[in-house]
Design an enzyme around this catalytic site. Structure first.
Site, PDB file in Angstrom:
ATOM      1  N   LEU A  57      -4.062  -9.024  18.247  1.00 19.20           N
ATOM      2  CA  LEU A  57      -4.524  -8.693  19.601  1.00 19.20           C
ATOM      3  C   LEU A  57      -5.902  -9.267  19.875  1.00 19.20           C
ATOM      4  O   LEU A  57      -6.240  -9.664  20.970  1.00 19.20           O
ATOM      5  CB  LEU A  57      -4.545  -7.157  19.761  1.00 19.20           C
ATOM      6  CG  LEU A  57      -4.659  -6.625  21.189  1.00 19.20           C
ATOM      7  CD1 LEU A  57      -3.456  -7.078  22.017  1.00 19.20           C
ATOM      8  CD2 LEU A  57      -4.736  -5.106  21.195  1.00 19.20           C
ATOM      9  N   HIS A  60       0.811  -1.216   0.000  1.00 16.94           N
ATOM     10  CA  HIS A  60       0.000   0.000   0.000  1.00 16.94           C
ATOM     11  C   HIS A  60       0.841   1.261   0.000  1.00 16.94           C
ATOM     12  O   HIS A  60       0.377   2.331   0.389  1.00 16.94           O
ATOM     13  CB  HIS A  60      -0.962  -0.019   1.194  1.00 16.94           C
ATOM     14  CG  HIS A  60      -2.032  -1.053   1.026  1.00 16.94           C
ATOM     15  ND1 HIS A  60      -2.765  -1.545   2.086  1.00 16.94           N
ATOM     16  CD2 HIS A  60      -2.475  -1.710  -0.071  1.00 16.94           C
ATOM     17  CE1 HIS A  60      -3.617  -2.439   1.634  1.00 16.94           C
ATOM     18  NE2 HIS A  60      -3.453  -2.573   0.330  1.00 16.94           N
ATOM     19  N   THR A  75      -3.427  -7.405  11.709  1.00 17.97           N
ATOM     20  CA  THR A  75      -4.324  -6.806  10.720  1.00 17.97           C
ATOM     21  C   THR A  75      -5.756  -7.259  10.967  1.00 17.97           C
ATOM     22  O   THR A  75      -6.016  -8.392  11.361  1.00 17.97           O
ATOM     23  CB  THR A  75      -3.878  -7.116   9.272  1.00 17.97           C
ATOM     24  OG1 THR A  75      -4.766  -6.469   8.359  1.00 17.97           O
ATOM     25  CG2 THR A  75      -3.858  -8.610   8.996  1.00 17.97           C
ATOM     26  N   SER A  76      -6.682  -6.341  10.705  1.00 20.52           N
ATOM     27  CA  SER A  76      -8.109  -6.611  10.959  1.00 20.52           C
ATOM     28  C   SER A  76      -8.737  -7.414   9.832  1.00 20.52           C
ATOM     29  O   SER A  76      -9.862  -7.881   9.942  1.00 20.52           O
ATOM     30  CB  SER A  76      -8.866  -5.282  11.084  1.00 20.52           C
ATOM     31  OG  SER A  76      -8.761  -4.569   9.847  1.00 20.52           O
TER      32      SER A  76
HETATM   33  C1  BV8 Z   1      -8.438  -1.956  -4.973  1.00 18.64           C
HETATM   34  C2  BV8 Z   1      -2.834   3.023   2.731  1.00 18.64           C
HETATM   35  C3  BV8 Z   1      -8.817  -2.367  -7.243  1.00 18.64           C
HETATM   36  C4  BV8 Z   1      -3.411   4.329   3.151  1.00 18.64           C
HETATM   37  C5  BV8 Z   1      -4.731   1.542   2.763  1.00 18.64           C
HETATM   38  C6  BV8 Z   1     -12.979  -6.670  -3.053  1.00 18.64           C
HETATM   39  C7  BV8 Z   1     -11.846  -6.903  -3.854  1.00 18.64           C
HETATM   40  C8  BV8 Z   1     -10.979  -5.856  -4.170  1.00 18.64           C
HETATM   41  C9  BV8 Z   1     -11.211  -4.570  -3.654  1.00 18.64           C
HETATM   42  C10 BV8 Z   1     -12.339  -4.354  -2.871  1.00 18.64           C
HETATM   43  C11 BV8 Z   1     -13.210  -5.392  -2.569  1.00 18.64           C
HETATM   44  N1  BV8 Z   1     -14.207  -4.882  -1.795  1.00 18.64           N
HETATM   45  C12 BV8 Z   1     -13.972  -3.569  -1.581  1.00 18.64           C
HETATM   46  C13 BV8 Z   1     -12.867  -3.206  -2.243  1.00 18.64           C
HETATM   47  C14 BV8 Z   1     -12.300  -1.853  -2.279  1.00 18.64           C
HETATM   48  C15 BV8 Z   1     -11.330  -1.598  -1.146  1.00 18.64           C
HETATM   49  C16 BV8 Z   1     -11.688  -2.285   0.139  1.00 18.64           C
HETATM   50  O1  BV8 Z   1     -11.199  -3.381   0.433  1.00 18.64           O
HETATM   51  N2  BV8 Z   1     -12.522  -1.616   0.928  1.00 18.64           N
HETATM   52  C17 BV8 Z   1     -12.903  -2.126   2.234  1.00 18.64           C
HETATM   53  C18 BV8 Z   1     -13.116  -0.937   3.172  1.00 18.64           C
HETATM   54  C19 BV8 Z   1     -14.156  -2.972   2.075  1.00 18.64           C
HETATM   55  N3  BV8 Z   1      -9.998  -1.970  -1.557  1.00 18.64           N
HETATM   56  C20 BV8 Z   1      -9.265  -1.092  -2.307  1.00 18.64           C
HETATM   57  O2  BV8 Z   1      -9.691  -0.024  -2.713  1.00 18.64           O
HETATM   58  C21 BV8 Z   1      -7.858  -1.543  -2.680  1.00 18.64           C
HETATM   59  N4  BV8 Z   1      -7.665  -1.381  -4.086  1.00 18.64           N
HETATM   60  O3  BV8 Z   1      -9.414  -2.586  -4.673  1.00 18.64           O
HETATM   61  O4  BV8 Z   1      -8.040  -1.726  -6.280  1.00 18.64           O
HETATM   62  C22 BV8 Z   1      -8.266  -3.714  -7.515  1.00 18.64           C
HETATM   63  C23 BV8 Z   1      -7.986  -4.659  -6.521  1.00 18.64           C
HETATM   64  C24 BV8 Z   1      -7.522  -5.904  -6.853  1.00 18.64           C
HETATM   65  C25 BV8 Z   1      -7.312  -6.207  -8.164  1.00 18.64           C
HETATM   66  C26 BV8 Z   1      -7.562  -5.257  -9.138  1.00 18.64           C
HETATM   67  C27 BV8 Z   1      -8.038  -4.017  -8.814  1.00 18.64           C
HETATM   68  C28 BV8 Z   1      -6.783  -0.653  -2.080  1.00 18.64           C
HETATM   69  C29 BV8 Z   1      -6.885  -0.614  -0.592  1.00 18.64           C
HETATM   70  C30 BV8 Z   1      -5.668   0.100  -0.021  1.00 18.64           C
HETATM   71  C31 BV8 Z   1      -6.135   1.329   0.767  1.00 18.64           C
HETATM   72  N5  BV8 Z   1      -4.997   1.857   1.509  1.00 18.64           N
HETATM   73  N6  BV8 Z   1      -3.632   1.978   3.368  1.00 18.64           N
HETATM   74  C32 BV8 Z   1      -2.789   4.805   4.427  1.00 18.64           C
HETATM   75  O5  BV8 Z   1      -2.076   4.043   5.098  1.00 18.64           O
HETATM   76  O6  BV8 Z   1      -3.065   5.969   4.757  1.00 18.64           O
HETATM   77  S1  BV8 Z   1      -5.760   0.525   3.617  1.00 18.64           S
HETATM   78  C33 BV8 Z   1      -5.356   0.396   5.269  1.00 18.64           C
HETATM   79  O7  BV8 Z   1      -6.418  -0.283   5.972  1.00 18.64           O
HETATM   80  C34 BV8 Z   1      -4.170  -0.515   5.568  1.00 18.64           C
HETATM   81  O8  BV8 Z   1      -3.152  -0.356   4.630  1.00 18.64           O
HETATM   82  C35 BV8 Z   1      -4.736  -1.894   5.576  1.00 18.64           C
HETATM   83  O9  BV8 Z   1      -4.690  -2.470   4.288  1.00 18.64           O
HETATM   84  C36 BV8 Z   1      -6.172  -1.691   5.893  1.00 18.64           C
HETATM   85  C37 BV8 Z   1      -6.551  -2.422   7.156  1.00 18.64           C
HETATM   86  O10 BV8 Z   1      -5.864  -1.828   8.205  1.00 18.64           O
HETATM   87  P1  BV8 Z   1      -4.996  -2.740   9.245  1.00 18.64           P
HETATM   88  O11 BV8 Z   1      -3.573  -2.594   8.862  1.00 18.64           O
HETATM   89  O12 BV8 Z   1      -5.540  -4.121   9.336  1.00 18.64           O
HETATM   90  O13 BV8 Z   1      -5.276  -1.936  10.568  1.00 18.64           O
HETATM   91  P2  BV8 Z   1      -6.620  -1.972  11.435  1.00 18.64           P
HETATM   92  O14 BV8 Z   1      -6.612  -0.778  12.321  1.00 18.64           O
HETATM   93  O15 BV8 Z   1      -7.800  -2.197  10.537  1.00 18.64           O
HETATM   94  O16 BV8 Z   1      -6.442  -3.289  12.314  1.00 18.64           O
HETATM   95  C38 BV8 Z   1      -5.356  -3.364  13.222  1.00 18.64           C
HETATM   96  C39 BV8 Z   1      -5.375  -4.771  13.785  1.00 18.64           C
HETATM   97  O17 BV8 Z   1      -4.245  -4.903  14.657  1.00 18.64           O
HETATM   98  C40 BV8 Z   1      -6.615  -5.060  14.623  1.00 18.64           C
HETATM   99  O18 BV8 Z   1      -7.100  -6.347  14.285  1.00 18.64           O
HETATM  100  C41 BV8 Z   1      -6.103  -5.031  16.064  1.00 18.64           C
HETATM  101  O19 BV8 Z   1      -6.755  -5.975  16.884  1.00 18.64           O
HETATM  102  C42 BV8 Z   1      -4.656  -5.440  15.878  1.00 18.64           C
HETATM  103  N7  BV8 Z   1      -3.741  -4.884  16.900  1.00 18.64           N
HETATM  104  C43 BV8 Z   1      -3.815  -3.664  17.516  1.00 18.64           C
HETATM  105  N8  BV8 Z   1      -2.767  -3.545  18.372  1.00 18.64           N
HETATM  106  C44 BV8 Z   1      -2.033  -4.693  18.287  1.00 18.64           C
HETATM  107  C45 BV8 Z   1      -2.651  -5.536  17.347  1.00 18.64           C
HETATM  108  N9  BV8 Z   1      -2.159  -6.761  17.043  1.00 18.64           N
HETATM  109  C46 BV8 Z   1      -1.033  -7.160  17.683  1.00 18.64           C
HETATM  110  N10 BV8 Z   1      -0.389  -6.394  18.593  1.00 18.64           N
HETATM  111  C47 BV8 Z   1      -0.863  -5.167  18.923  1.00 18.64           C
HETATM  112  N11 BV8 Z   1      -0.205  -4.412  19.834  1.00 18.64           N
END
Ligand code: BV8
Length: 228
Positions: A202, A109, A176-177
């Site tokens: 976590l 990303h 990752t979530s």
């Molecule tokens: C795309 C950069 C077209 C920005 C980010 C189906 C298929 C394909 C795409 C889609 C689909 N359905 C929907 C889509 C579109 C979309 C998507 O998935 N939307 C979601 C909301 C439904 N996807 C896209 O747009 C992607 N591109 O689809 O292009 C395509 C695709 C494939 C093939 C051809 C064309 C692009 C998405 C990228 C967006 N950019 N990041 C920035 O950083 O500012 S996303 C961002 O959120 C992250 O990079 C990561 O990917 C995502 C999830 O975040 P996490 O890293 O998991 O963090 P989160 O807070 O959610 O969770 C933290 C976890 O850690 C928790 O579980 C917690 O319990 C745990 N934790 C906390 N503390 C600890 C811990 N674990 C251990 N120890 C600790 N101390």
């Protein structure tokens, strides 16, 4: 125990949480401060580039000030010692894996410390700000944007990543979530390829049911235990 020749590790914001970098979906998550459509989409950037540049300027400063934690360092040791195939795929835009000693890292990303000139397509390592639209060192245009994959944009290295996952003997997901695709779809690919799948997190994630094993706890404890 089958011989492990090929490991893919997928990391998310949770691995950098103990380094003080915010995750996305915790209650103090980044998205709450700014609605997603404002700061992590091309449309948001077109609508208000200064806001988006400021959002990433803040993230970039936090990255520079952060230090790798025991989880990053354990993966760095694994990378140095493991003679087989290893790919560390991170969804994170920080450079804490690299500063923790890892070399075989792919930022699917993008990277907070990289900026991309829309005029000449050159990327630059950048630890300063973009808010006031500095000129591109290569072409002089004030056309630099964060080198980040926003929603709706194509993640980097997908072919390479999916090929590695298909060949993996072991797929480990850390911090990752499982909320965002196609990253969240990698564990299903690993299962299809016959890999053993392990989740270190976590709390249970959206994809926990797809893993052979899930261990719950902070990455700074679980990852060194797993690597040693
Ligand atoms: C795309 C950069 C077209 C920005 C980010 C189906 C298929 C394909 C795409 C889609 C689909 N359905 C929907 C889509 C579109 C979309 C998507 O998935 N939307 C979601 C909301 C439904 N996807 C896209 O747009 C992607 N591109 O689809 O292009 C395509 C695709 C494939 C093939 C051809 C064309 C692009 C998405 C990228 C967006 N950019 N990041 C920035 O950083 O500012 S996303 C961002 O959120 C992250 O990079 C990561 O990917 C995502 C999830 O975040 P996490 O890293 O998991 O963090 P989160 O807070 O959610 O969770 C933290 C976890 O850690 C928790 O579980 C917690 O319990 C745990 N934790 C906390 N503390 C600890 C811990 N674990 C251990 N120890 C600790 N101390």
């Amino acid at each position: 125990m089958a011989v492990i020749r090929n490991i893919v590790i997928l990391t998310g914001a949770g691995i950098s949480a103990e380094s003080g970098l915010k995750t996305f979906r915790a209650e103090d998550g980044l998205w709450e401060d700014h609605p997603v459509e404002e700061v992590a989409t091309p449309e948001g950037f077109a609508r208000d580039p200064a806001l988006v540049q400021r959002f990433y300027d803040e993230r970039r400063a936090n990255i520079v000030a952060a230090e790798p934690n025991a989880a990053h360092q354990a993966i760095g040791r694994l990378d140095a010692q493991f003679g087989g195939e290893l790919l560390i795929v991170t969804q994170n835009i920080d450079d804490l894996h690299e500063r923790g000693g890892a070399r075989r890292v792919h930022h699917m990303h993008g990277e907070g410390l990289s900026v991309w000139c829309r005029a000449c397509d050159v990327r630059h390592r950048w630890t300063g700000t973009l808010g006031d639209g500095p000129a591109c060192p290569a072409c002089g245009e004030a056309a630099m944007r964060p080198d980040i994959v926003w929603f709706g944009e194509m993640p980097y290295d997908l072919d390479r990543i999916f090929a590695a996952v298909a060949q993996a003997d072991l797929f480990v997901s850390i911090g990752t979530s499982g909320a965002v695709y196609p990253a969240a779809g990698l564990v299903a690919e690993a299962n299809r390829g016959g890999a053993r799948t392990l989740e270190l997190n976590l709390e249970r994630s959206a994809g926990s049911h797809l893993f052979d094993e899930t261990r719950l706890g902070p990455a700074s404890e679980l990852v060194p235990q797993w690597v040693e």
